[in-house]
Design a protein around this motif. Structure first.
Motif, PDB file in Angstrom:
ATOM      1  N   GLU A   1       0.833  -1.212   0.000  1.00  0.00           N
ATOM      2  CA  GLU A   1       0.000   0.000   0.000  1.00  0.00           C
ATOM      3  C   GLU A   1       0.867   1.261   0.000  1.00  0.00           C
ATOM      4  OE1 GLU A   1      -3.339   2.300   2.762  1.00  0.00           O
ATOM      5  OE2 GLU A   1      -2.179   0.654   3.624  1.00  0.00           O
ATOM      6  N   HIS A   2       1.884   1.271   0.849  1.00  0.00           N
ATOM      7  CA  HIS A   2       2.755   2.445   0.940  1.00  0.00           C
ATOM      8  C   HIS A   2       3.604   2.598  -0.322  1.00  0.00           C
ATOM      9  CE1 HIS A   2       2.434   3.408   5.453  1.00  0.00           C
ATOM     10  NE2 HIS A   2       1.375   2.696   5.083  1.00  0.00           N
TER      11      HIS A   2
ATOM     12  N   SER B   1       2.761   1.607  -3.300  1.00  0.00           N
ATOM     13  CA  SER B   1       1.847   2.068  -4.352  1.00  0.00           C
ATOM     14  C   SER B   1       1.617   3.572  -4.254  1.00  0.00           C
ATOM     15  CB  SER B   1       0.503   1.343  -4.256  1.00  0.00           C
ATOM     16  OG  SER B   1       0.672  -0.015  -4.550  1.00  0.00           O
ATOM     17  N   GLU B   2       1.481   4.081  -3.028  1.00  0.00           N
ATOM     18  CA  GLU B   2       1.307   5.530  -2.826  1.00  0.00           C
ATOM     19  C   GLU B   2       2.526   6.290  -3.334  1.00  0.00           C
ATOM     20  OE1 GLU B   2      -0.033   9.316  -1.689  1.00  0.00           O
ATOM     21  OE2 GLU B   2      -1.151   7.456  -1.964  1.00  0.00           O
TER      22      GLU B   2
END
Length: 189
Positions: free
Chosen positions: A67-68, A70-71
């Motif tokens: 998730e991080h 991807s951000e």
């Protein structure tokens, strides 16, 4: 030399609270709250640190969640708000560089540093926490108070450690050994 509640060392002013407030992180209790504070502003960084992070990013990405990562791929790891460079966060909370050891938030950049994979430890604003550097014709060091750090105040009392002592490595990193020795001498500790 003292000016009321401020000590001057070279061109740096240090508020007395940095020297007198007991403080020693207690990660088991705060869970790494400094990396996950609810705010629309991430940790301050400078242009040199952005370049250093760009260099270590290929290694650091192995420590952070999908998730991080991807951000970071979508929006980058920093942003500019009100002419200040800041690390990005996820939903105005966790820094994009957070990883978890159990339920404790930690810095993936610093993890890579301690694993001997990179030479950059982490942004100085993170390393100095809970000290914040304000600019007013020079640096002014002050204590940034957060309720999430209450366990650190209790732990500091128990260990008889002040903010300045807790932040010794980061203060030396920023200003040097000689400066830190003068700080200790003038603080009387």
């Amino acid at each position: 030399m003292f000016f009321g509640k401020i000590i001057a060392i070279d061109e740096v002013l240090v508020r007395e609270e940095v020297l007198n407030t007991p403080f020693a992180c207690d990660l088991k209790k705060c869970k790494g709250a400094c990396c996950t504070l609810d705010s629309e502003f991430g940790a301050p960084v400078n242009e040199e640190e952005i370049e250093q992070i760009k260099e270590v990013l290929p290694v650091v990405k192995d420590y952070i969640s999908e998730e991080h990562w991807s951000e970071i791929q979508r929006n980058g790891f920093f942003e500019k708000k009100f002419d200040e460079l800041l690390l990005r966060s996820i939903n105005n909370k966790a820094c994009v560089f957070v990883y978890y050891e159990g339920d404790i938030a930690k810095c993936s950049i610093e993890k890579a540093y301690f694993d001997g994979k990179v030479k950059f430890r982490k942004p100085i604003s993170c390393h100095l926490f809970p000290i914040r550097v304000a600019k007013f014709g020079g640096d002014i060091l002050r204590y940034e108070k957060f309720s999430e750090c209450t366990p650190a105040l209790e732990n500091g009392k128990k260990q008889n450690i002040t903010i300045a002592e807790f932040c010794k490595d980061s203060l030396i990193r920023l200003y040097g050994e000689k400066w830190y020795s003068q700080l200790k001498e003038k603080s009387g500790r």
